[in-house]
Design a protein around this motif. Structure first.
Motif, mmCIF file in Angstrom:
data_model
loop_
_atom_site.group_PDB
_atom_site.id
_atom_site.type_symbol
_atom_site.label_atom_id
_atom_site.label_comp_id
_atom_site.label_asym_id
_atom_site.label_seq_id
_atom_site.Cartn_x
_atom_site.Cartn_y
_atom_site.Cartn_z
ATOM 1 N N GLY A 41 -0.030 -11.356 27.272
ATOM 2 C CA GLY A 41 -0.806 -10.718 26.203
ATOM 3 C C GLY A 41 -1.791 -11.679 25.568
ATOM 4 N N GLN A 42 -1.348 -12.908 25.313
ATOM 5 C CA GLN A 42 -2.262 -13.894 24.736
ATOM 6 C C GLN A 42 -3.357 -14.258 25.728
ATOM 7 N N ALA A 43 -3.038 -14.288 27.007
ATOM 8 C CA ALA A 43 -4.060 -14.553 28.020
ATOM 9 C C ALA A 43 -5.132 -13.456 27.996
ATOM 10 N N VAL A 44 -4.719 -12.218 27.826
ATOM 11 C CA VAL A 44 -5.687 -11.114 27.727
ATOM 12 C C VAL A 44 -6.575 -11.304 26.495
ATOM 13 N N ILE A 45 -5.981 -11.721 25.395
ATOM 14 C CA ILE A 45 -6.765 -11.955 24.176
ATOM 15 C C ILE A 45 -7.780 -13.072 24.397
ATOM 16 N N PHE A 46 -7.347 -14.164 25.034
ATOM 17 C CA PHE A 46 -8.292 -15.229 25.380
ATOM 18 C C PHE A 46 -9.404 -14.678 26.277
ATOM 19 N N ALA A 47 -9.038 -13.894 27.282
ATOM 20 C CA ALA A 47 -10.018 -13.358 28.229
ATOM 21 C C ALA A 47 -11.041 -12.462 27.527
ATOM 22 N N LEU A 48 -10.615 -11.679 26.563
ATOM 23 C CA LEU A 48 -11.560 -10.859 25.802
ATOM 24 C C LEU A 48 -12.591 -11.740 25.101
ATOM 25 N N GLY A 49 -12.125 -12.825 24.505
ATOM 26 C CA GLY A 49 -13.035 -13.747 23.833
ATOM 27 C C GLY A 49 -14.008 -14.409 24.787
ATOM 28 N N VAL A 50 -13.548 -14.689 26.000
ATOM 29 C CA VAL A 50 -14.388 -15.357 26.994
ATOM 30 C C VAL A 50 -15.368 -14.390 27.638
ATOM 31 N N PHE A 51 -14.869 -13.272 28.126
ATOM 32 C CA PHE A 51 -15.670 -12.391 28.971
ATOM 33 C C PHE A 51 -16.361 -11.238 28.233
ATOM 34 N N VAL A 52 -15.908 -10.914 27.034
ATOM 35 C CA VAL A 52 -16.540 -9.832 26.271
ATOM 36 C C VAL A 52 -17.268 -10.452 25.076
ATOM 37 N N SER A 53 -16.530 -10.812 24.055
ATOM 38 C CA SER A 53 -17.068 -11.531 22.894
ATOM 39 C C SER A 53 -15.893 -11.916 22.012
ATOM 40 N N LEU A 54 -16.127 -12.863 21.137
ATOM 41 C CA LEU A 54 -15.071 -13.230 20.196
ATOM 42 C C LEU A 54 -14.704 -12.045 19.305
ATOM 43 N N ALA A 55 -15.672 -11.206 19.004
ATOM 44 C CA ALA A 55 -15.435 -10.033 18.165
ATOM 45 C C ALA A 55 -14.532 -9.007 18.843
ATOM 46 N N ALA A 56 -14.394 -9.076 20.166
ATOM 47 C CA ALA A 56 -13.560 -8.118 20.896
ATOM 48 C C ALA A 56 -12.074 -8.443 20.798
ATOM 49 N N SER A 57 -11.747 -9.610 20.309
ATOM 50 C CA SER A 57 -10.343 -10.020 20.200
ATOM 51 C C SER A 57 -9.610 -9.202 19.143
ATOM 52 N N PRO A 58 -8.365 -8.854 19.403
ATOM 53 C CA PRO A 58 -7.580 -8.172 18.366
ATOM 54 C C PRO A 58 -7.451 -9.011 17.090
ATOM 55 N N TRP A 59 -7.400 -10.338 17.247
ATOM 56 C CA TRP A 59 -7.306 -11.199 16.062
ATOM 57 C C TRP A 59 -8.592 -11.077 15.234
ATOM 58 N N SER A 60 -9.739 -10.997 15.894
ATOM 59 C CA SER A 60 -11.013 -10.828 15.197
ATOM 60 C C SER A 60 -11.061 -9.475 14.497
ATOM 61 N N TRP A 61 -10.615 -8.447 15.188
ATOM 62 C CA TRP A 61 -10.583 -7.110 14.585
ATOM 63 C C TRP A 61 -9.699 -7.106 13.341
ATOM 64 N N LEU A 62 -8.520 -7.717 13.438
ATOM 65 C CA LEU A 62 -7.610 -7.767 12.300
ATOM 66 C C LEU A 62 -8.240 -8.529 11.133
ATOM 67 N N PHE A 63 -8.904 -9.630 11.435
ATOM 68 C CA PHE A 63 -9.589 -10.389 10.382
ATOM 69 C C PHE A 63 -10.682 -9.532 9.735
ATOM 70 N N ARG A 64 -11.517 -8.886 10.564
ATOM 71 C CA ARG A 64 -12.621 -8.066 10.042
ATOM 72 C C ARG A 64 -12.136 -6.903 9.188
ATOM 73 N N THR A 65 -11.034 -6.289 9.592
ATOM 74 C CA THR A 65 -10.595 -5.077 8.892
ATOM 75 C C THR A 65 -9.622 -5.339 7.744
ATOM 76 N N ALA A 66 -8.799 -6.385 7.846
ATOM 77 C CA ALA A 66 -7.771 -6.599 6.829
ATOM 78 C C ALA A 66 -8.042 -7.792 5.913
#
Length: 146
Positions: A41-66
């Motif tokens: 799961g953490q590898a997928v989160i890293f991959a989202l940051g690498v291949f999509v954008s840092l904003a695509a990470s669930p951690w980024s979403w949680l920061f932005r929304t909460a």
């Protein structure tokens, strides 16, 4: 809602590093097969940051929304390229760790996870990003060699 993917809120980076630290710490203390699932799961989160954008990470979403609505906009932003490179380094360690764990090399797998954990913990607690520094160093070296 559109997000600028060329810059990042440095507070979001530290938040993501703290969440990553928690996940990787759990990987170290959780028995198989749960640790492999957490690491994947953490590898997928890293991959989202690498291949999509840092904003695509669930951690980024949680920061932005909460978090960000409660603390407001940042005083400054940072170039997203060094942290994206750092996510690639984290992804590499996560994949090496996962491959080793799945192959039965528990010690090698946990050492790889430990390296990623130390980097995430350092970023979360001090704001110092090892992967970002590696990115900047390789860019300076490439300019020197060119």
């Amino acid at each position: 809602m559109s997000h600028d993917t060329t810059v990042v809120d440095p507070r979001a980076l530290r938040f993501g590093a703290a969440a990553t630290t928690a996940v990787l710490a759990l990987v170290l203390v959780t028995p198989s097969p749960v640790r492999e699932v957490l690491l994947a799961g953490q590898a997928v989160i890293f991959a989202l940051g690498v291949f999509v954008s840092l904003a695509a990470s669930p951690w980024s979403w949680l920061f932005r929304t909460a978090v960000r609505p409660r603390i407001g906009a940042p005083d400054r932003t940072e170039d997203a390229r060094p942290p994206r490179f750092a996510q690639a380094v984290g992804l590499t360690f996560a994949l090496v760790g996962l491959a080793a764990l799945l192959a039965g090399s528990t010690t090698a797998g946990l050492v790889a996870v430990g390296f990623a954990l130390v980097a995430a913990l350092l970023n979360a607690t001090t704001g110092f990003c090892l992967g970002c520094e590696l990115y900047l160093t390789t860019r300076r070296l490439a300019r020197t060699l060119a």
